[in-house]
Design a protein around this motif. Structure first.
Motif, PDB file in Angstrom:
ATOM      1  N   CYS A 161      -1.916  -1.171  -8.446  1.00  0.00           N
ATOM      2  CA  CYS A 161      -2.452  -0.451  -7.307  1.00  0.00           C
ATOM      3  C   CYS A 161      -3.951  -0.677  -7.200  1.00  0.00           C
ATOM      4  O   CYS A 161      -4.571  -1.287  -8.068  1.00  0.00           O
ATOM      5  CB  CYS A 161      -2.139   1.039  -7.461  1.00  0.00           C
ATOM      6  SG  CYS A 161      -2.181   1.944  -5.911  1.00  0.00           S
ATOM      7  N   GLU A 209       0.817  -1.211   0.000  1.00  0.00           N
ATOM      8  CA  GLU A 209       0.000   0.000   0.000  1.00  0.00           C
ATOM      9  C   GLU A 209       0.854   1.266   0.000  1.00  0.00           C
ATOM     10  O   GLU A 209       0.545   2.232  -0.692  1.00  0.00           O
ATOM     11  CB  GLU A 209      -0.923   0.003   1.213  1.00  0.00           C
ATOM     12  CG  GLU A 209      -1.920   1.157   1.206  1.00  0.00           C
ATOM     13  CD  GLU A 209      -2.931   1.061   2.343  1.00  0.00           C
ATOM     14  OE1 GLU A 209      -3.667   2.047   2.545  1.00  0.00           O
ATOM     15  OE2 GLU A 209      -2.976   0.019   3.014  1.00  0.00           O
ATOM     16  N   LYS A 250     -12.477  -2.754  -2.595  1.00  0.00           N
ATOM     17  CA  LYS A 250     -11.260  -2.435  -3.326  1.00  0.00           C
ATOM     18  C   LYS A 250     -11.497  -2.512  -4.836  1.00  0.00           C
ATOM     19  O   LYS A 250     -12.189  -3.403  -5.307  1.00  0.00           O
ATOM     20  CB  LYS A 250     -10.135  -3.401  -2.952  1.00  0.00           C
ATOM     21  CG  LYS A 250      -9.563  -3.203  -1.563  1.00  0.00           C
ATOM     22  CD  LYS A 250      -8.412  -4.164  -1.346  1.00  0.00           C
ATOM     23  CE  LYS A 250      -7.814  -4.008   0.047  1.00  0.00           C
ATOM     24  NZ  LYS A 250      -6.704  -4.944   0.262  1.00  0.00           N
ATOM     25  N   SER A 274      -9.847   4.100   3.971  1.00  0.00           N
ATOM     26  CA  SER A 274      -9.580   2.662   4.030  1.00  0.00           C
ATOM     27  C   SER A 274      -9.776   2.101   5.435  1.00  0.00           C
ATOM     28  O   SER A 274     -10.107   0.933   5.615  1.00  0.00           O
ATOM     29  CB  SER A 274      -8.157   2.375   3.565  1.00  0.00           C
ATOM     30  OG  SER A 274      -7.217   3.003   4.424  1.00  0.00           O
ATOM     31  N   CYS A 315       2.491   1.713  -3.423  1.00  0.00           N
ATOM     32  CA  CYS A 315       1.429   2.086  -4.352  1.00  0.00           C
ATOM     33  C   CYS A 315       1.131   3.574  -4.259  1.00  0.00           C
ATOM     34  O   CYS A 315       1.103   4.287  -5.278  1.00  0.00           O
ATOM     35  CB  CYS A 315       0.175   1.266  -4.045  1.00  0.00           C
ATOM     36  SG  CYS A 315      -1.307   1.848  -4.880  1.00  0.00           S
ATOM     37  N   GLU A 316       0.917   4.079  -3.052  1.00  0.00           N
ATOM     38  CA  GLU A 316       0.608   5.489  -2.860  1.00  0.00           C
ATOM     39  C   GLU A 316       1.779   6.383  -3.251  1.00  0.00           C
ATOM     40  O   GLU A 316       1.590   7.490  -3.763  1.00  0.00           O
ATOM     41  CB  GLU A 316       0.220   5.755  -1.401  1.00  0.00           C
ATOM     42  CG  GLU A 316      -1.122   5.170  -1.004  1.00  0.00           C
ATOM     43  CD  GLU A 316      -2.254   5.717  -1.858  1.00  0.00           C
ATOM     44  OE1 GLU A 316      -2.200   6.905  -2.232  1.00  0.00           O
ATOM     45  OE2 GLU A 316      -3.182   4.959  -2.153  1.00  0.00           O
TER      46      GLU A 316
END
Length: 310
Positions: A168, A78, A162, A154, A81-82
């Motif tokens: 991602c 995560e 999701k 989240s 990804c961000e």
């Protein structure tokens, strides 16, 4: 490995290699001109930041899509990804912003001496550094809003919400996040596109008028050749056309992805490919545009000298 994943991986890998090498080579060239030769010209500084922004887009979009296509999706958590999405948004808006700044500066540079915009030439040179720095600081800060919103959302959402996007995922629709994205990114991108089209159109009009005014000065032999104004006009039109086509298609496809709950594999990957087109090809088009316009200014200066001699 599925054949379509292999083909897409090769496509992303090729785009990334060409784009990174092209941007880094031109970035090194203009860094050398700016610092080693002590030219410190505003255009060199704009191009340096443009190529830097393009590199950020390619590394944050082309590289992860290449890894996913070759089956290395497990490397992404995560946080990573961000981080990649953060760099993508920052690189995209800065690439558009510096392209707009370059186009406006060129339009001011070639404006006639009696033009209102010519009075802004020296002022614009002084504010180039401030404008670019403001853009980096502003959008570096603004981009932190979305990871924070995603983290808050989240923590309150079920994992079944999701939505997978290649390397991602996102957490469904959120009206606050979408409104902020539209206000802080979509509207500025639209405004920058309008400014680029307007400034490029102004350059074309200025070059056309100058060609008409100096047509009788050129000799018969010179008239058989393509005039410098025509070359510059063609270069400007190529730059604007490539910019408008690639970024418009990219924005439309990204809009489809945002609307669809489960975007198809083809839509996600084609959108990524189109999004990488201008950062990959842009350095060559922008560099050509700058060189041709510089050549045009030199020719116009020589023609004016001939007029004075006559």
């Amino acid at each position: 490995m599925h054949s379509r994943n292999l083909a897409m991986g090769i496509m992303f890998f090729s785009q990334s290699i060409v784009g990174v090498l092209g941007n880094i080579s031109l970035l090194s060239h203009y860094l050398g001109l700016y610092y080693n030769e002590h030219r410190e010209k505003p255009v060199d500084l704009i191009l340096i930041h443009l190529f830097t922004a393009n590199c950020l887009i390619i590394l944050s979009k082309g590289v992860p899509h290449t890894m996913v296509a070759f089956g290395m999706k497990l490397f992404f958590n995560e946080f990573i990804c961000e981080l990649f999405l953060y760099i993508q948004r920052l690189g995209r808006i800065m690439s558009m912003g510096t392209t707009c700044l370059l186009s406006i500066y060129q339009a001011i540079t070639i404006s006639p001496k009696n033009s209102f915009w010519k009075n802004l030439e020296f002022k614009s040179s002084n504010y180039i550094v401030f404008s670019i720095s403001l853009g980096w600081v502003l959008y570096t800060t603004i981009n932190f809003i979305f990871p924070v919103l995603v983290h808050i959302k989240s923590s309150h959402k079920n994992t079944t919400e999701k939505r997978d996007f290649a390397f991602c995922f996102t957490w469904g629709h959120d009206e606050i996040a979408e409104s902020l994205y539209t206000a802080l990114f979509v509207f500025p991108e639209f405004l920058l596109s309008v400014l680029i089209i307007w400034s490029s159109g102004s350059m074309v009009v200025i070059l056309y008028r100058h060609k008409q005014n100096t047509q009788h000065i050129r000799s018969t032999q010179d008239s058989r050749r393509t005039s410098p104004e025509s070359r510059a006009t063609q270069s400007i039109l190529i730059l604007v056309s490539s910019y408008v086509v690639f970024y418009t298609i990219s924005s439309i496809l990204q809009g489809f992805i945002a609307v669809l709950y489960r975007p198809s594999w083809w839509l996600v990957n084609i959108t990524a490919i189109v999004s990488l087109c201008f950062p990959t090809l842009g350095p060559f088009v922008v560099n050509l545009d700058f060189i041709v316009l510089k050549f045009c200014l030199l020719c116009i200066t020589n023609i004016k000298k001939r007029v004075i001699c006559l």
